[in-house]
Design a protein around this motif. Structure first.
Motif, PDB file in Angstrom:
ATOM      1  N   SER A  62      41.584  93.528 -51.292  1.00 27.04           N
ATOM      2  CA  SER A  62      42.806  94.321 -51.230  1.00 27.04           C
ATOM      3  C   SER A  62      43.971  93.597 -51.898  1.00 27.04           C
ATOM      4  O   SER A  62      44.219  92.413 -51.615  1.00 27.04           O
ATOM      5  N   CYS A  63      44.702  94.313 -52.744  1.00 27.26           N
ATOM      6  CA  CYS A  63      45.892  93.729 -53.374  1.00 27.26           C
ATOM      7  C   CYS A  63      46.978  93.428 -52.351  1.00 27.26           C
ATOM      8  O   CYS A  63      47.913  92.678 -52.633  1.00 27.26           O
ATOM      9  N   ASP A  64      46.862  94.009 -51.159  1.00 27.98           N
ATOM     10  CA  ASP A  64      47.857  93.795 -50.111  1.00 27.98           C
ATOM     11  C   ASP A  64      47.587  92.550 -49.286  1.00 27.98           C
ATOM     12  O   ASP A  64      48.323  92.261 -48.337  1.00 27.98           O
ATOM     13  N   LYS A  65      46.496  91.841 -49.623  1.00 24.48           N
ATOM     14  CA  LYS A  65      46.212  90.582 -48.936  1.00 24.48           C
ATOM     15  C   LYS A  65      46.186  89.444 -49.940  1.00 24.48           C
ATOM     16  O   LYS A  65      45.875  89.641 -51.108  1.00 24.48           O
ATOM     17  N   ARG A  66      46.530  88.254 -49.461  1.00 27.04           N
ATOM     18  CA  ARG A  66      46.620  87.109 -50.375  1.00 27.04           C
ATOM     19  C   ARG A  66      45.227  86.685 -50.858  1.00 27.04           C
ATOM     20  O   ARG A  66      44.208  87.078 -50.332  1.00 27.04           O
ATOM     21  N   ARG A  67      45.249  85.843 -51.851  1.00 25.83           N
ATOM     22  CA  ARG A  67      44.019  85.452 -52.536  1.00 25.83           C
ATOM     23  C   ARG A  67      43.209  84.403 -51.775  1.00 25.83           C
ATOM     24  O   ARG A  67      43.751  83.675 -50.934  1.00 25.83           O
ATOM     25  N   GLN A  68      41.951  84.300 -52.102  1.00 24.37           N
ATOM     26  CA  GLN A  68      41.098  83.261 -51.531  1.00 24.37           C
ATOM     27  C   GLN A  68      40.366  82.541 -52.657  1.00 24.37           C
ATOM     28  O   GLN A  68      39.984  83.148 -53.656  1.00 24.37           O
ATOM     29  N   ALA A  69      40.212  81.237 -52.501  1.00 22.56           N
ATOM     30  CA  ALA A  69      39.444  80.403 -53.437  1.00 22.56           C
ATOM     31  C   ALA A  69      39.946  80.528 -54.879  1.00 22.56           C
ATOM     32  O   ALA A  69      39.153  80.499 -55.817  1.00 22.56           O
ATOM     33  N   CYS A  70      41.256  80.630 -55.065  1.00 23.09           N
ATOM     34  CA  CYS A  70      41.821  80.752 -56.414  1.00 23.09           C
ATOM     35  C   CYS A  70      42.612  79.512 -56.836  1.00 23.09           C
ATOM     36  O   CYS A  70      42.471  79.037 -57.965  1.00 23.09           O
ATOM     37  N   ASN A  71      43.458  79.012 -55.951  1.00 21.57           N
ATOM     38  CA  ASN A  71      44.352  77.914 -56.321  1.00 21.57           C
ATOM     39  C   ASN A  71      43.644  76.566 -56.223  1.00 21.57           C
ATOM     40  O   ASN A  71      43.314  76.103 -55.138  1.00 21.57           O
ATOM     41  N   VAL A  72      43.409  75.955 -57.358  1.00 22.40           N
ATOM     42  CA  VAL A  72      42.747  74.647 -57.400  1.00 22.40           C
ATOM     43  C   VAL A  72      43.812  73.583 -57.160  1.00 22.40           C
ATOM     44  O   VAL A  72      44.606  73.261 -58.034  1.00 22.40           O
ATOM     45  N   PHE A  73      43.829  73.062 -55.940  1.00 18.23           N
ATOM     46  CA  PHE A  73      44.959  72.231 -55.517  1.00 18.23           C
ATOM     47  C   PHE A  73      44.571  71.461 -54.258  1.00 18.23           C
ATOM     48  O   PHE A  73      43.754  71.930 -53.458  1.00 18.23           O
ATOM     49  N   ARG A  74      45.192  70.291 -54.077  1.00 18.86           N
ATOM     50  CA  ARG A  74      44.916  69.525 -52.863  1.00 18.86           C
ATOM     51  C   ARG A  74      46.080  68.603 -52.554  1.00 18.86           C
ATOM     52  O   ARG A  74      46.506  67.824 -53.400  1.00 18.86           O
ATOM     53  N   TYR A  75      46.617  68.718 -51.315  1.00 25.83           N
ATOM     54  CA  TYR A  75      47.653  67.781 -50.895  1.00 25.83           C
ATOM     55  C   TYR A  75      47.079  66.386 -50.705  1.00 25.83           C
ATOM     56  O   TYR A  75      47.694  65.399 -51.080  1.00 25.83           O
ATOM     57  N   GLY A  76      45.919  66.287 -50.055  1.00 23.05           N
ATOM     58  CA  GLY A  76      45.222  65.016 -49.997  1.00 23.05           C
ATOM     59  C   GLY A  76      45.477  64.141 -48.791  1.00 23.05           C
ATOM     60  O   GLY A  76      45.047  62.989 -48.771  1.00 23.05           O
TER      61      GLY A  76
END
Length: 377
Positions: free
Chosen positions: A302-316
């Motif tokens: 759904s476009c009304d829900k945020r994405r999953q497994a898209c942002n390649v990122f890590r605070y660490g």
């Protein structure tokens, strides 16, 4: 026709290269003067400084003027440098060319002639594509501008080390210095998480569709947003809550690990952590080498829900024994500092982003708090 964004990278990279050369000569004119004299060209320090001023002026024009005009100016400058290199190469000595204010590198020769004349041709070809000026692009589309500026800097560094003949290792060291200085500059312009999120989204776009993002118009979010969402939460750049994709459970799903966390310091909502005033958000990253099932997509399609497994990122701050940076699959919410939850294996190093204080989901009911310490790895 050269794709518009690629044309901007070419003009920007060549402009930055001229800026590097001009700045270096202005600081240390003697190596350039010695190289020119060694080639039989009388050149007092004043002449070298005038050349450096001209290079800096052309660099400024290439970066700030509209693409066609800026590209033509850059092309003319490189054509002039190419002809100068032809003359200097005829009587070049053994010392470096002094092009970048030092005596290192190779003397004037075919690589300088070829690179400058090729640079002139590429700048002219890029100018015909009429790209937006690099600075104008950065102001209108920060994500695209960030990647294009980065690509231009990498191109400039590569050409500089090629002209100096100093090889890949020097280029790698220069790139690392560039990353460090860029991070400091971003922190001065944006909040830490805002800057990191912009970089993460742009990095995700490069991972998902590098050629599409670098060569053609569009934002980083448009590249990683699943389907054809033109609006909705799926396009805001943030990741879905785990309870939205994990059968209502507020915990990291199987195939993920806790990669980092941050906090909201002004929570005024009526769901999980109501009355506490603070909320903690935990990133559940995909395990290295195990892409999360379904890949990058909107939660529940759904476009009304945020994405999953898209942002390649890590605070660490968490599970530092797990190497690498992977996609953030989803976010867990807890009312307790993650650094005090044994299962999470996190430090108490704090990151703050109050922009997420208003993020909610129907599944974030107070009962979800009972599962805050559960991991998914």
């Amino acid at each position: 026709m050269v794709p518009v964004d690629l044309a901007g990278v070419v003009i920007g990279g060549l402009s930055v290269l001229l800026g590097m050369a001009g700045y270096a000569k202005a600081r240390r004119p003697e190596p350039s003067r010695a190289a020119l004299r060694g080639a039989g060209i009388p050149a007092p320090v004043t002449v070298v400084r005038l050349v450096s001023i001209a290079e800096l002026a052309v660099a400024g024009a290439g970066l700030s003027l509209p693409g066609r005009l800026g590209g033509c100016i850059v092309a003319a400058a490189f054509a002039g440098l190419g002809l100068g290199a032809v003359v200097a190469a005829r009587g070049a000595g053994e010392g470096g060319c002094g092009c970048f204010g030092d005596a290192e590198g190779v003397p004037f020769g075919p690589r300088h002639v070829t690179t400058n004349l090729l640079g002139a041709a590429l700048a002219l070809g890029a100018a015909l594509a009429s790209p937006a000026g690099l600075l104008a692009l950065a102001s209108r589309r920060p994500g695209a501008g960030l990647v294009q500026v980065g690509a231009a800097l990498v191109l400039a560094l590569a050409l500089r080390e090629w002209l100096r003949g100093l090889g890949y290792r020097r280029l790698e060291a220069s790139a690392l210095r560039l990353v460090d200085s860029s991070a400091l500059a971003l922190e001065a312009r944006f909040s830490r998480r805002s800057a990191l999120m912009r970089m993460a989204v742009a990095g995700s776009a490069l991972s998902v569709a590098p050629l599409r993002y670098l060569l053609y118009p569009g934002t980083a979010l448009a590249v990683v947003a699943p389907g054809s969402c033109d609006e909705g939460l799926c396009t805001d750049g943030y990741t879905a809550f785990c309870c939205e994709i994990n059968q209502g459970v507020n915990a990291c799903p199987a195939g993920t690990f806790v990669g980092g966390w941050w906090m909201c310091t002004d929570y005024r909502g009526h769901q999980l952590c109501e009355g506490a005033g603070v909320r903690y958000y935990v990133d559940c990253n995909a395990l290295p080498g195990r892409p999360f099932p379904g890949g990058c997509r909107c939660a529940d399609g759904s476009c009304d829900k945020r994405r999953q497994a898209c942002n390649v990122f890590r605070y660490g701050q968490c599970n530092t024994q797990v190497q690498g940076t992977t996609a953030v699959v989803c976010r867990v919410v807890t009312c307790e500092n993650p650094g005090t939850i044994a299962h999470y294996n996190c430090s108490t190093a704090v990151m703050v982003d109050d922009a997420v204080c208003a993020h909610e989901a129907g599944c974030l009911e107070p009962m979800a708090q009972q599962l805050a310490g559960v991991g998914g790895a």
